[in-house]
Structure formats: C-alpha cells, structure tokens
Write a protein that holds these residues in place. Sequence first.
Motif, PDB file in Angstrom:
ATOM      1  N   GLU A 111       0.835  -1.212   0.000  1.00  0.00           N
ATOM      2  CA  GLU A 111       0.000   0.000   0.000  1.00  0.00           C
ATOM      3  C   GLU A 111       0.866   1.257   0.000  1.00  0.00           C
ATOM      4  O   GLU A 111       0.537   2.241  -0.675  1.00  0.00           O
ATOM      5  N   LEU A 112       1.971   1.233   0.742  1.00  0.00           N
ATOM      6  CA  LEU A 112       2.882   2.379   0.730  1.00  0.00           C
ATOM      7  C   LEU A 112       3.487   2.575  -0.650  1.00  0.00           C
ATOM      8  O   LEU A 112       3.670   3.710  -1.118  1.00  0.00           O
ATOM      9  N   GLY A 113       3.805   1.460  -1.328  1.00  0.00           N
ATOM     10  CA  GLY A 113       4.326   1.555  -2.687  1.00  0.00           C
ATOM     11  C   GLY A 113       3.324   2.195  -3.632  1.00  0.00           C
ATOM     12  O   GLY A 113       3.692   3.006  -4.500  1.00  0.00           O
ATOM     13  N   ARG A 114       2.040   1.859  -3.463  1.00  0.00           N
ATOM     14  CA  ARG A 114       1.004   2.474  -4.291  1.00  0.00           C
ATOM     15  C   ARG A 114       0.886   3.967  -3.995  1.00  0.00           C
ATOM     16  O   ARG A 114       0.654   4.778  -4.900  1.00  0.00           O
ATOM     17  N   MET A 115       1.048   4.340  -2.719  1.00  0.00           N
ATOM     18  CA  MET A 115       0.990   5.760  -2.366  1.00  0.00           C
ATOM     19  C   MET A 115       2.122   6.544  -3.023  1.00  0.00           C
ATOM     20  O   MET A 115       1.951   7.690  -3.448  1.00  0.00           O
ATOM     21  N   LEU A 116       3.312   5.941  -3.092  1.00  0.00           N
ATOM     22  CA  LEU A 116       4.491   6.619  -3.632  1.00  0.00           C
ATOM     23  C   LEU A 116       4.589   6.551  -5.149  1.00  0.00           C
ATOM     24  O   LEU A 116       5.430   7.231  -5.747  1.00  0.00           O
ATOM     25  N   TYR A 117       3.753   5.709  -5.755  1.00  0.00           N
ATOM     26  CA  TYR A 117       3.843   5.533  -7.207  1.00  0.00           C
ATOM     27  C   TYR A 117       3.435   6.826  -7.915  1.00  0.00           C
ATOM     28  O   TYR A 117       2.437   7.457  -7.563  1.00  0.00           O
ATOM     29  N   TRP A 118       4.224   7.182  -8.930  1.00  0.00           N
ATOM     30  CA  TRP A 118       3.953   8.407  -9.679  1.00  0.00           C
ATOM     31  C   TRP A 118       3.219   8.048 -10.965  1.00  0.00           C
ATOM     32  O   TRP A 118       3.765   7.397 -11.855  1.00  0.00           O
ATOM     33  N   ASN A 119       1.957   8.457 -11.053  1.00  0.00           N
ATOM     34  CA  ASN A 119       1.172   8.265 -12.270  1.00  0.00           C
ATOM     35  C   ASN A 119       1.504   9.381 -13.262  1.00  0.00           C
ATOM     36  O   ASN A 119       1.332  10.568 -12.951  1.00  0.00           O
ATOM     37  N   ARG A 120       1.993   9.010 -14.403  1.00  0.00           N
ATOM     38  CA  ARG A 120       2.366  10.005 -15.400  1.00  0.00           C
ATOM     39  C   ARG A 120       1.155  10.807 -15.870  1.00  0.00           C
ATOM     40  O   ARG A 120       0.037  10.314 -15.874  1.00  0.00           O
ATOM     41  N   ARG A 121       1.442  12.031 -16.232  1.00  0.00           N
ATOM     42  CA  ARG A 121       0.378  12.883 -16.741  1.00  0.00           C
ATOM     43  C   ARG A 121      -0.202  12.278 -18.012  1.00  0.00           C
ATOM     44  O   ARG A 121       0.534  11.808 -18.883  1.00  0.00           O
ATOM     45  N   GLY A 122      -1.501  12.246 -18.088  1.00  0.00           N
ATOM     46  CA  GLY A 122      -2.165  11.674 -19.250  1.00  0.00           C
ATOM     47  C   GLY A 122      -2.545  10.220 -19.084  1.00  0.00           C
ATOM     48  O   GLY A 122      -3.179   9.641 -19.967  1.00  0.00           O
ATOM     49  N   THR A 123      -2.147   9.613 -17.943  1.00  0.00           N
ATOM     50  CA  THR A 123      -2.535   8.225 -17.702  1.00  0.00           C
ATOM     51  C   THR A 123      -4.046   8.148 -17.522  1.00  0.00           C
ATOM     52  O   THR A 123      -4.613   8.925 -16.740  1.00  0.00           O
ATOM     53  N   PRO A 124      -4.716   7.265 -18.245  1.00  0.00           N
ATOM     54  CA  PRO A 124      -6.179   7.146 -18.091  1.00  0.00           C
ATOM     55  C   PRO A 124      -6.552   6.889 -16.636  1.00  0.00           C
ATOM     56  O   PRO A 124      -5.843   6.177 -15.912  1.00  0.00           O
ATOM     57  N   ARG A 125      -7.672   7.469 -16.222  1.00  0.00           N
ATOM     58  CA  ARG A 125      -8.092   7.339 -14.829  1.00  0.00           C
ATOM     59  C   ARG A 125      -8.227   5.876 -14.415  1.00  0.00           C
ATOM     60  O   ARG A 125      -7.866   5.509 -13.299  1.00  0.00           O
ATOM     61  N   ALA A 126      -8.747   5.042 -15.321  1.00  0.00           N
ATOM     62  CA  ALA A 126      -8.959   3.631 -14.978  1.00  0.00           C
ATOM     63  C   ALA A 126      -7.640   2.887 -14.787  1.00  0.00           C
ATOM     64  O   ALA A 126      -7.600   1.847 -14.123  1.00  0.00           O
ATOM     65  N   SER A 127      -6.554   3.398 -15.351  1.00  0.00           N
ATOM     66  CA  SER A 127      -5.258   2.720 -15.278  1.00  0.00           C
ATOM     67  C   SER A 127      -4.358   3.278 -14.182  1.00  0.00           C
ATOM     68  O   SER A 127      -3.245   2.776 -13.990  1.00  0.00           O
ATOM     69  N   ARG A 128      -4.793   4.305 -13.489  1.00  0.00           N
ATOM     70  CA  ARG A 128      -3.941   4.909 -12.464  1.00  0.00           C
ATOM     71  C   ARG A 128      -3.806   3.988 -11.241  1.00  0.00           C
ATOM     72  O   ARG A 128      -4.736   3.297 -10.864  1.00  0.00           O
ATOM     73  N   VAL A 129      -2.608   4.004 -10.667  1.00  0.00           N
ATOM     74  CA  VAL A 129      -2.347   3.241  -9.447  1.00  0.00           C
ATOM     75  C   VAL A 129      -2.815   4.068  -8.262  1.00  0.00           C
ATOM     76  O   VAL A 129      -2.381   5.215  -8.083  1.00  0.00           O
ATOM     77  N   ARG A 130      -3.700   3.504  -7.463  1.00  0.00           N
ATOM     78  CA  ARG A 130      -4.244   4.215  -6.312  1.00  0.00           C
ATOM     79  C   ARG A 130      -4.075   3.362  -5.060  1.00  0.00           C
ATOM     80  O   ARG A 130      -4.298   2.157  -5.096  1.00  0.00           O
ATOM     81  N   ALA A 131      -3.695   4.003  -4.006  1.00  0.00           N
ATOM     82  CA  ALA A 131      -3.539   3.308  -2.726  1.00  0.00           C
ATOM     83  C   ALA A 131      -4.869   3.268  -1.979  1.00  0.00           C
ATOM     84  O   ALA A 131      -5.690   4.173  -2.099  1.00  0.00           O
ATOM     85  N   ASN A 132      -5.066   2.206  -1.244  1.00  0.00           N
ATOM     86  CA  ASN A 132      -6.236   2.088  -0.368  1.00  0.00           C
ATOM     87  C   ASN A 132      -5.788   2.542   1.022  1.00  0.00           C
ATOM     88  O   ASN A 132      -5.205   1.785   1.783  1.00  0.00           O
ATOM     89  N   ARG A 133      -6.067   3.795   1.327  1.00  0.00           N
ATOM     90  CA  ARG A 133      -5.578   4.380   2.577  1.00  0.00           C
ATOM     91  C   ARG A 133      -6.208   3.729   3.804  1.00  0.00           C
ATOM     92  O   ARG A 133      -5.579   3.644   4.872  1.00  0.00           O
ATOM     93  N   GLU A 134      -7.440   3.260   3.691  1.00  0.00           N
ATOM     94  CA  GLU A 134      -8.086   2.593   4.819  1.00  0.00           C
ATOM     95  C   GLU A 134      -7.389   1.279   5.145  1.00  0.00           C
ATOM     96  O   GLU A 134      -7.175   0.943   6.318  1.00  0.00           O
TER      97      GLU A 134
END
Length: 256
Positions: A169-192
């Motif tokens: 989860e920390l890795g997902r938080m730190l992952y940098w989604n490049r500009r223009g990446t489709p919303r469905a393909s973005r890496v998102r962390a589950n903070r809960e």
Amino acid sequence: MRVLRHLTARHRTLATNRTLGLMLAFNAGAMNAGGFMAVRMYTSHMTGFLAALADSLVLGEFALVLAAIGALAAFLCGAAATAILVNWARQQRLCGTYALPLLLEALLMLLFGLLGAATLQWPTPFAVPLTVLLLAFMMGLQNAVVTKMSSAQIRTTHMTGVVTDLGMELGRMLYWNRRGTPRASRVRANRERAQLFASLLALFVIGGVVGAAGFQYIGFAWVVPQAALLLALSLPPLFTDAQRLAAWWRGRRVAE
C-alpha cells in the motif's frame, strides 16, 4: 454489552471485523511476547518452526525436530478446532458464531495462568513442555478466528503478511502516475487498508510490550486480564444464545 455482543456475532460488518481484529492483535502480541519470557520461544511463529525443523534435520538435532513438529501440530490443531467450532455454530445458527473458540482460548489462558510454572515441567512426546504446545494451540485458535470472520483479510499473528500488505500500500501511495494516464489505469492506494495494517502492527507491538512487562514484573498472573478481555468478547453473544435456548425450552414445555 450490545457492542460486545456484535463483535463476535454471526452477522459481520467491516467495522466489527476491524475492531475485533485490532483487539486480538493486541492479545496476540501480549501472548507471544509473554510466552517467550516463559518458554523462550515465539509460539505464533510457524515460519521459524518450519525453518528450525529443516535446519535440525540437516544437523541431526532430532530433539529440536520433535519440538518443531510438536509446535506445528499444536498450532494446526488449534486452527482446526476453530474451524470445527465456527462451522458447528453456523449450522446451529448461534449468535456467538465466533465466540466459542475465543471462550476456549480464554479458559486455556486461565489454566495456563493458574498452573503457572508447574506446566513448564510437564513432559510431552515432542521434547518440549506442555506450555509450548498450549501456547501454540491458542495462537492457532485465535489466528483462525480472525481469518474466518474476515475471509482471510485480517491476521493477528502473521505479522509478515501484514508488513507485506502495508509495504504494497505504501508503494502504491508513492507511485507516480504520469500525466495523461487514463483514470482507470492509475495506481491508487487504499488508505483505509494501509491504516488498518499499520494499526495491527502497532497494537501487536504494544501488546508485546504489555505482555513482556507483565510476565517480567507480575509473573504468570499477567494472563488473567488477557483472559478477561477474551471472556468479555465471547460471553455476551453466548449469553444471548443461552436465553434463546431457555425460551425455546420453556415454549416446548408449555406445548407439552
């Protein structure tokens, strides 16, 4: 009483799963650390026992092989006992579906505390005293309870898995989604989930400090408050089941 009844009841919610998981993580840390002070073994660490089994086989230290087999078998039997009790309670449609194994663990903890140092001398066929097998059995009981109630989403003794999940989860938080990446393909962390895993780790450590300090300064009696916690979690829903059984029995007597 109402809150405690829901924590181990048949119907589960995300909130009750997390609350019970956090409370049992504290208990697991206390039992694991306090148990180490008593027997010099971390009785929830099955990975370590498996490694010790392999190493001891190569080195020809068969007493240690027997000790590892005994601890593994006790932990396995504890998990199996939880599965039997929970599945039976489900078939009987009991309110306290997950209360029975916790009640059993509480009674075993009281037995461990009352017998105290005497159990350290009781021999077994596995080259370790009864205390080691008893602690491993209790750890298997508890870990299986939380695993079944949360569909394997929460563990209270397997901190390796918790640390792994938190790291991802920390890795997902730190992952940098490049500009223009489709919303469905973005890496998102589950903070809960990250907060849950961090809380489980923190409470396991806090429980370990409390358990180690309790054994160091109080002795075997330190398990009595821990057993009281499990009794407080397990008895309210079982009391509800007892009331329903009594009402059913009275109705049957009247019908006769």
